[in-house]
Scaffold this motif. Structure first.
Motif, PDB file in Angstrom:
ATOM      1  N   THR A   1      -2.334   8.540   0.553  1.00 46.01           N
ATOM      2  CA  THR A   1      -1.212   9.433   0.271  1.00 46.01           C
ATOM      3  C   THR A   1      -0.128   9.253   1.319  1.00 46.01           C
TER       4      THR A   1
ATOM      5  N   MET B   1       2.573  13.805  -7.846  1.00 44.99           N
ATOM      6  CA  MET B   1       1.465  12.946  -7.451  1.00 44.99           C
ATOM      7  C   MET B   1       0.146  13.551  -7.891  1.00 44.99           C
TER       8      MET B   1
ATOM      9  N   ARG C   1      -4.011  13.107  -6.725  1.00 46.05           N
ATOM     10  CA  ARG C   1      -5.044  12.506  -5.878  1.00 46.05           C
ATOM     11  C   ARG C   1      -6.302  12.311  -6.710  1.00 46.05           C
TER      12      ARG C   1
ATOM     13  N   THR D   1      -3.910   7.691  -4.542  1.00 45.13           N
ATOM     14  CA  THR D   1      -2.892   8.637  -4.963  1.00 45.13           C
ATOM     15  C   THR D   1      -1.991   7.959  -5.986  1.00 45.13           C
TER      16      THR D   1
END
Length: 246
Positions: free
Chosen positions: A178, A198, A200, A206
């Motif tokens: 990230t 975004m 995860r 990411t």
């Protein structure tokens, strides 16, 4: 990783090895490392198995691209997925290694279609030659056997991606970690894109989404996601629930 599977194909080129390994219902492409470059369910080869691949398809919930560009072919799961999901869409994939293209065609059911174009070339060089505003959705998944390609982390790469996207276009990046939301990479994205999101993944990748224009947010309970799930079952609702705004 291979002790539970059967190596069904092995080849080499100037960049190294490419292996195809079967595990019961799954088939994996790997560049002879602990990392899986691609993974399919052999019964449904157009459905991506890895969560990050599934997540990269999410922008199709917000708009219907007429042209998709995929940087980094692997086993072709993104190309096959969009080819199946969007029957009127044209897809252009850029892959550095001809051997990867050959393996994707022979072992991963990459479709032979007049809607699919594959260019064997460096992704950065190909982007620089592409016409301005020539694609609606650009997905970048550039990895070697051990790491993400440095090209994908460069400011110039972001500039070129923005240039080739149409005014309502989306950029989707599979990132190995990230990036700092206040760091130079996101600053460069903010220069070109009005909305950044975004997701995860369970594998600690990411997925970064960058949209040229604003859009109507979707609840994870939106009926459009159920419609998409019926056509292309990848867990749209569960994925959408993990998306955050940057």
């Amino acid at each position: 990783m291979f002790n539970q599977g059967e190596i069904v194909h092995h080849t080499r080129d100037e960049f190294g090895s490419i292996l195809v390994v079967d595990y019961r219902k799954h088939r994996v492409m790997t560049f002879n490392s602990i990392f899986e470059q691609s993974k399919i369910d052999r019964r449904y080869p157009y459905l991506p198995v890895h969560e990050y691949n599934r997540a990269m398809i999410l922008p199709a919930a917000f708009f219907t691209p007429q042209h998709v560009t995929v940087l980094g072919l692997g086993g072709g799961v993104m190309v096959s997925g969009f080819h199946h999901l969007l029957p009127d869409c044209h897809i252009h994939a850029v892959e550095l290694r001809q051997a990867v293209v050959d393996v994707a065609r022979e072992f991963f059911d990459l479709p032979l279609s007049d809607r699919i174009k594959i260019t064997v070339a460096d992704a950065g060089d190909t982007l620089a030659r592409r016409s301005t505003e020539s694609t609606d959705l650009l997905l970048s998944d550039l990895y070697s056997h051990e790491r993400m390609s440095p090209t994908q982390a460069q400011k110039q790469f972001v500039d070129q991606c923005s240039r080739v996207l149409t005014p309502s276009g989306w950029l989707v990046l599979n990132y190995h970690r990230t990036p700092d939301p206040d760091g130079p990479y996101f600053q460069q994205l903010r220069k070109h894109f009005s909305v950044l999101l975004m997701l995860r993944t369970k594998s600690n990748n990411t997925v970064i989404y960058a949209s040229k224009q604003g859009f109507d947010a979707l609840s994870s309970k939106d009926p459009r996601l159920k419609s998409l799930e019926d056509r292309f079952p990848i867990g749209w609702r569960q994925l959408m629930a993990k998306v955050t705004r940057v």
